[in-house]
Write a protein that holds these residues in place. Structure first.
Motif, PDB file in Angstrom:
ATOM      1  N   GLN A 341      -8.307   4.177  -7.397  1.00 34.29           N
ATOM      2  CA  GLN A 341      -7.362   3.223  -6.817  1.00 34.29           C
ATOM      3  C   GLN A 341      -6.824   2.285  -7.900  1.00 34.29           C
ATOM      4  OE1 GLN A 341      -5.994   3.012  -3.935  1.00 34.29           O
ATOM      5  NE2 GLN A 341      -5.060   0.967  -4.048  1.00 34.29           N
ATOM      6  N   GLY A 345      -3.330   3.539  -7.775  1.00 35.58           N
ATOM      7  CA  GLY A 345      -2.986   2.929  -6.497  1.00 35.58           C
ATOM      8  C   GLY A 345      -1.502   2.648  -6.346  1.00 35.58           C
ATOM      9  N   VAL A 348       0.403   5.876  -5.746  1.00 32.76           N
ATOM     10  CA  VAL A 348       0.132   6.394  -4.405  1.00 32.76           C
ATOM     11  C   VAL A 348       0.950   5.633  -3.362  1.00 32.76           C
ATOM     12  CG1 VAL A 348      -1.631   6.628  -2.609  1.00 32.76           C
ATOM     13  CG2 VAL A 348      -2.162   7.267  -4.965  1.00 32.76           C
ATOM     14  N   ARG A 349       1.000   4.325  -3.467  1.00 33.85           N
ATOM     15  CA  ARG A 349       1.710   3.517  -2.474  1.00 33.85           C
ATOM     16  C   ARG A 349       3.215   3.716  -2.522  1.00 33.85           C
ATOM     17  NH1 ARG A 349      -2.483  -0.066  -3.918  1.00 33.85           N
ATOM     18  NH2 ARG A 349      -1.198  -1.017  -5.562  1.00 33.85           N
ATOM     19  N   LEU A 351       4.649   6.577  -2.810  1.00 36.15           N
ATOM     20  CA  LEU A 351       4.967   7.877  -2.218  1.00 36.15           C
ATOM     21  C   LEU A 351       5.163   7.745  -0.712  1.00 36.15           C
ATOM     22  CD1 LEU A 351       2.334  10.066  -4.122  1.00 36.15           C
ATOM     23  CD2 LEU A 351       4.805   9.960  -4.568  1.00 36.15           C
ATOM     24  N   GLU A 353       4.394   8.133   3.177  1.00 37.90           N
ATOM     25  CA  GLU A 353       3.093   7.928   3.803  1.00 37.90           C
ATOM     26  C   GLU A 353       2.337   9.226   4.004  1.00 37.90           C
ATOM     27  OE1 GLU A 353       1.260   5.765   7.812  1.00 37.90           O
ATOM     28  OE2 GLU A 353       3.307   5.328   7.119  1.00 37.90           O
ATOM     29  N   GLN A 356       0.570  10.345   0.742  1.00 33.82           N
ATOM     30  CA  GLN A 356      -0.405   9.468   0.097  1.00 33.82           C
ATOM     31  C   GLN A 356      -1.830  10.015   0.114  1.00 33.82           C
ATOM     32  OE1 GLN A 356      -0.072   5.403   1.463  1.00 33.82           O
ATOM     33  NE2 GLN A 356       2.125   5.292   0.962  1.00 33.82           N
ATOM     34  N   ALA A 359      -2.195  12.546  -2.655  1.00 36.66           N
ATOM     35  CA  ALA A 359      -2.185  11.888  -3.964  1.00 36.66           C
ATOM     36  C   ALA A 359      -3.508  11.187  -4.237  1.00 36.66           C
ATOM     37  CB  ALA A 359      -1.027  10.892  -4.033  1.00 36.66           C
ATOM     38  N   GLN A 360      -4.097  10.593  -3.210  1.00 31.81           N
ATOM     39  CA  GLN A 360      -5.391   9.938  -3.377  1.00 31.81           C
ATOM     40  C   GLN A 360      -6.469  10.940  -3.761  1.00 31.81           C
ATOM     41  OE1 GLN A 360      -5.821   8.059   0.425  1.00 31.81           O
ATOM     42  NE2 GLN A 360      -4.686   6.217  -0.159  1.00 31.81           N
TER      43      GLN A 360
END
Length: 384
Positions: A341, A345, A348-349, A351, A353, A356, A359-360
């Motif tokens: 994160q 992080g 990811v945010r 991208l 929803e 995400q 990606a995480q």
């Protein structure tokens, strides 16, 4: 465990051959524990394709009877420890005791260390091992690996191959018969329900401390550890087979491995109606099914990595497999999600929803793999 590089055996025999497919398959096995099991759920959310839902279902343990891919991860790791043992089998019973003693001591230290690390893993993520002995979970994945490998090693060190085969078959038969027909106090023979099986009775009698999530029996309990020795011995037999030249070449080995795996699978599922395939009870049918899949996967990896020499393609998994124990422990003791994160992080945010979660997962895997790659480049291989 660890890297299967060429090292002389303690008896001065020929060096043990490097089997890169063993490292690659071990890495493939560990990949799913590191976070790979979440890939299919994330892909389902991204694409909505129903096929990902089936694959995601395979990334969870069976509730009781039955078999999912995720049920294979633990027995496959145990099997691979046996393959490594079988690549350079050592008979110690003809040696003077003073020459045997270092290997005996190494085996005992390995067992005790795995037991200790297993307890540490059970109480990871900052919870700490309790000071009260009754609140400690002593049974563990690493503990089962330690016991199974240790007893298989004693057989390899002191008995011929024929005796090892007889012992393996004997364990499957006697253990299966005990689960089906052996009466015990307060229960009924042949009842394979969580709290009413002979495994639950033995755990309540012999296993100190707490069980996994308070469940009965413990998934790594006392009685179900015994048949895990057969998973190791099956790996030993395969190691014996792979290390010896075959008159029809390497592809004949691949074919025979796949055939043996299919036969073991068929035998396990043919028993399912009488003795259900069950991971938590580690039934004899479960041993046969997992051994079958283990041989098939090793046959595929051996063909691709060691016969076709697709070693670059396997490098991603090799990096994981050469330090499997350290990354397994770290999965409990290190907050990898926090590191991922911190690094990814923001990306990811940014991208959509639905993208995400995927990606995480990739961020989590990348962070862990880079740490393992650093260890690989520095030639730091943690072995037990």
């Amino acid at each position: 465990m660890g890297m299967t590089q060429c090292t002389p055996s303690p008896q001065g025999n020929a060096p043990r051959p490097r089997l890169m497919s063993l490292d690659a398959l071990r890495g493939f096995d560990m990949f799913w524990i590191l976070g790979g099991e979440a890939l299919f759920g994330a892909l389902l959310l991204l694409t909505g394709w129903a096929g990902w839902q089936w694959a995601d279902g395979q990334m969870h343990h069976s509730q009781w009877h039955g078999f999912h891919f995720y049920d294979l991860i633990f027995p496959l790791f145990i099997f691979l420890s046996g393959v490594a043992l079988g690549l350079s089998p050592k008979r110690l019973d003809t040696l003077p005791f003073q020459q045997r003693l270092p290997l005996y001591w190494h085996g005992v230290k390995r067992l005790l260390l795995l037991l200790l690390l297993g307890v540490l893993y059970n109480h990871g993520w900052g919870t700490g091992v309790p000071m009260e002995p009754d609140n400690i979970r002593y049974a563990s994945v690493l503990g089962r690996i330690g016991f199974a490998w240790f007893f298989a090693a004693l057989l390899v060190w002191h008995t011929p191959l024929r005796t090892q085969i007889i012992v393996a078959l004997g364990i499957l038969i006697v253990y299966g018969a005990a689960q089906l027909w052996l009466p015990f106090p307060g229960g009924q023979a042949g009842v394979l329900l969580p709290s009413q099986s002979i495994n639950a009775y033995v755990d309540a009698w012999l296993l100190p401390g707490i069980s996994y999530q308070g469940r009965t029996p413990d998934p790594e309990g006392v009685l179900s550890t015994i048949p895990a020795v057969v998973n190791v011995l099956a790996g030993v037999f395969v190691g014996h087979f792979i290390v010896k030249p075959h008159r029809n070449g390497e592809w004949a080995k691949v074919g025979l491995l796949l055939l043996a795996g299919a036969v073991s699978l068929a035998a396990g599922w043919s028993l399912d109606g009488v003795l259900p395939v069950n991971k938590e009870l580690w039934t004899s049918s479960f041993v046969l099914v997992t051994t079958g899949w283990s041989m098939i996967l090793l046959g595929v990896f051996y063909a691709l990595v060691d016969v076709l020499q697709w070693q670059r393609a396997a490098f991603f998994f090799v990096v994981i497999g050469t330090n499997a124990i350290i990354i397994y422990l770290a999965s409990s003791l290190v907050q990898w999600q926090y590191l991922a994160q911190s690094l990814f992080g923001g990306i990811v945010r940014a991208l959509p929803e639905t993208a995400q979660p995927l990606a995480q997962v990739f961020g989590l895997l990348v962070v862990q793999w880079l740490v393992l790659y650093w260890l690989y480049r520095k030639k730091i291989f943690v072995r037990i």
